[in-house]
Write a protein that holds these residues in place. Structure first.
Motif, PDB file in Angstrom:
ATOM      1  N   ASP A 150      67.137  94.198  -6.553  1.00  0.00           N
ATOM      2  CA  ASP A 150      67.280  93.836  -7.967  1.00  0.00           C
ATOM      3  C   ASP A 150      68.413  92.827  -8.133  1.00  0.00           C
ATOM      4  O   ASP A 150      68.792  92.492  -9.234  1.00  0.00           O
ATOM      5  CB  ASP A 150      67.518  95.078  -8.827  1.00  0.00           C
ATOM      6  CG  ASP A 150      68.771  95.847  -8.433  1.00  0.00           C
ATOM      7  OD1 ASP A 150      69.434  95.476  -7.439  1.00  0.00           O
ATOM      8  OD2 ASP A 150      69.093  96.834  -9.110  1.00  0.00           O
ATOM      9  N   GLY A 164      66.246  83.447  -8.041  1.00  0.00           N
ATOM     10  CA  GLY A 164      65.875  84.327  -9.133  1.00  0.00           C
ATOM     11  C   GLY A 164      66.536  85.680  -8.978  1.00  0.00           C
ATOM     12  O   GLY A 164      67.311  85.910  -8.057  1.00  0.00           O
ATOM     13  N   THR A 165      66.212  86.563  -9.894  1.00  0.00           N
ATOM     14  CA  THR A 165      66.781  87.910  -9.880  1.00  0.00           C
ATOM     15  C   THR A 165      65.678  88.918  -9.593  1.00  0.00           C
ATOM     16  O   THR A 165      64.654  88.914 -10.271  1.00  0.00           O
ATOM     17  CB  THR A 165      67.449  88.231 -11.235  1.00  0.00           C
ATOM     18  OG1 THR A 165      68.429  87.237 -11.502  1.00  0.00           O
ATOM     19  CG2 THR A 165      68.096  89.597 -11.216  1.00  0.00           C
ATOM     20  N   GLU A 177      57.705  87.930  -4.047  1.00  0.00           N
ATOM     21  CA  GLU A 177      57.622  87.790  -5.500  1.00  0.00           C
ATOM     22  C   GLU A 177      59.035  87.876  -6.072  1.00  0.00           C
ATOM     23  O   GLU A 177      59.712  88.880  -5.875  1.00  0.00           O
ATOM     24  CB  GLU A 177      56.790  88.934  -6.102  1.00  0.00           C
ATOM     25  CG  GLU A 177      55.378  89.010  -5.624  1.00  0.00           C
ATOM     26  CD  GLU A 177      54.678  90.278  -6.096  1.00  0.00           C
ATOM     27  OE1 GLU A 177      55.324  91.144  -6.727  1.00  0.00           O
ATOM     28  OE2 GLU A 177      53.481  90.400  -5.826  1.00  0.00           O
ATOM     29  N   LEU A 179      61.169  88.333  -9.379  1.00  0.00           N
ATOM     30  CA  LEU A 179      60.789  89.046 -10.594  1.00  0.00           C
ATOM     31  C   LEU A 179      61.261  88.412 -11.899  1.00  0.00           C
ATOM     32  O   LEU A 179      60.595  88.564 -12.915  1.00  0.00           O
ATOM     33  CB  LEU A 179      61.285  90.495 -10.503  1.00  0.00           C
ATOM     34  CG  LEU A 179      60.787  91.251  -9.259  1.00  0.00           C
ATOM     35  CD1 LEU A 179      61.369  92.650  -9.218  1.00  0.00           C
ATOM     36  CD2 LEU A 179      59.275  91.291  -9.212  1.00  0.00           C
ATOM     37  N   SER A 180      62.401  87.713 -11.941  1.00  0.00           N
ATOM     38  CA  SER A 180      62.856  87.127 -13.205  1.00  0.00           C
ATOM     39  C   SER A 180      63.853  85.994 -12.957  1.00  0.00           C
ATOM     40  O   SER A 180      64.370  85.828 -11.853  1.00  0.00           O
ATOM     41  CB  SER A 180      63.494  88.200 -14.098  1.00  0.00           C
ATOM     42  OG  SER A 180      64.674  88.692 -13.511  1.00  0.00           O
ATOM     43  N   ASP A 181      64.102  85.221 -14.026  1.00  0.00           N
ATOM     44  CA  ASP A 181      65.071  84.113 -14.010  1.00  0.00           C
ATOM     45  C   ASP A 181      64.833  83.146 -12.858  1.00  0.00           C
ATOM     46  O   ASP A 181      65.768  82.748 -12.155  1.00  0.00           O
ATOM     47  CB  ASP A 181      66.509  84.647 -13.943  1.00  0.00           C
ATOM     48  CG  ASP A 181      66.842  85.586 -15.086  1.00  0.00           C
ATOM     49  OD1 ASP A 181      66.345  85.343 -16.202  1.00  0.00           O
ATOM     50  OD2 ASP A 181      67.578  86.564 -14.859  1.00  0.00           O
TER      51      ASP A 181
END
Length: 189
Positions: A150, A164-165, A177, A179-181
């Motif tokens: 995470d 990303g985060t 993959e 997951l966000s940003d």
């Protein structure tokens, strides 16, 4: 005469046992688990320059774990191994496919789950043009060839870079993959 002393002796023994348990009760009666400090004081085994090999169901080399030092702890329901400068190498068809390195690691339940931390780097082999992944902390499930975090992740391949985060990595499928940003930069040449 002896029969009159028997109840008195039993009462004295029960009172003594009660006082002893109240002054120093065994941990299992209190339902307490040892603190991390207590757990770290009692290593069951320390191995320096450790090299381990793990095989799949068919007997093929699946992955290996090497470390400068492994400190192993066995508890009632689980075990834990603290790893100093661990390196992992995952194989596909007897060829090295992914290599990891970090400053620290902790393996739980005979290596079922391994948490790497401290400048974690995962490289696709053969290098130097393969994928390189960097993150401060990642959890790896070696038997499933799956990793997740995470934390912030940077994936690069040559001049191309994605950050990303959070991430899920399916190492066997060469699929990751974020997951966000997500932010990416690509070299079109």
């Amino acid at each position: 005469m002896m029969r009159s002393w028997l109840p008195l002796i039993l009462v004295i023994l029960l009172i003594s046992a009660g006082l002893w348990f109240s002054e120093s009760p065994p941990e299992q009666f209190l339902g307490k688990r040892p603190t991390p400090q207590q757990q770290n004081r009692a290593a069951d085994l320390v191995i320096k320059g450790a090299e381990t090999r793990h095989f799949d169901q068919a007997g093929n080399l699946a992955y290996r774990v090497d470390a400068e030092q492994i400190t192993y702890f066995q508890f009632k329901r689980r075990d834990r191994a603290n790893l100093k400068e661990p390196r992992m190498l995952f194989y596909t068809d007897d060829q090295p496919k992914w290599a990891t390195r970090s400053k620290r690691g902790v393996a739980f339940n005979r290596g079922e789950r391994i948490v790497l931390s401290g400048d974690v780097q995962i490289d696709e082999l053969p290098g130097p043009n393969g994928i390189q992944l960097e993150t401060p902390r990642i959890t790896i499930f070696p038997d499933r060839e799956f990793a997740e975090t995470d934390k912030v992740v940077t994936i690069s391949s040559g001049p191309n870079r994605t950050e990303g985060t959070g991430m899920r990595a399916y190492l066997k499928e060469n699929r990751m993959e974020i997951l966000s940003d997500v932010k990416s930069s690509y070299d079109t040449q």
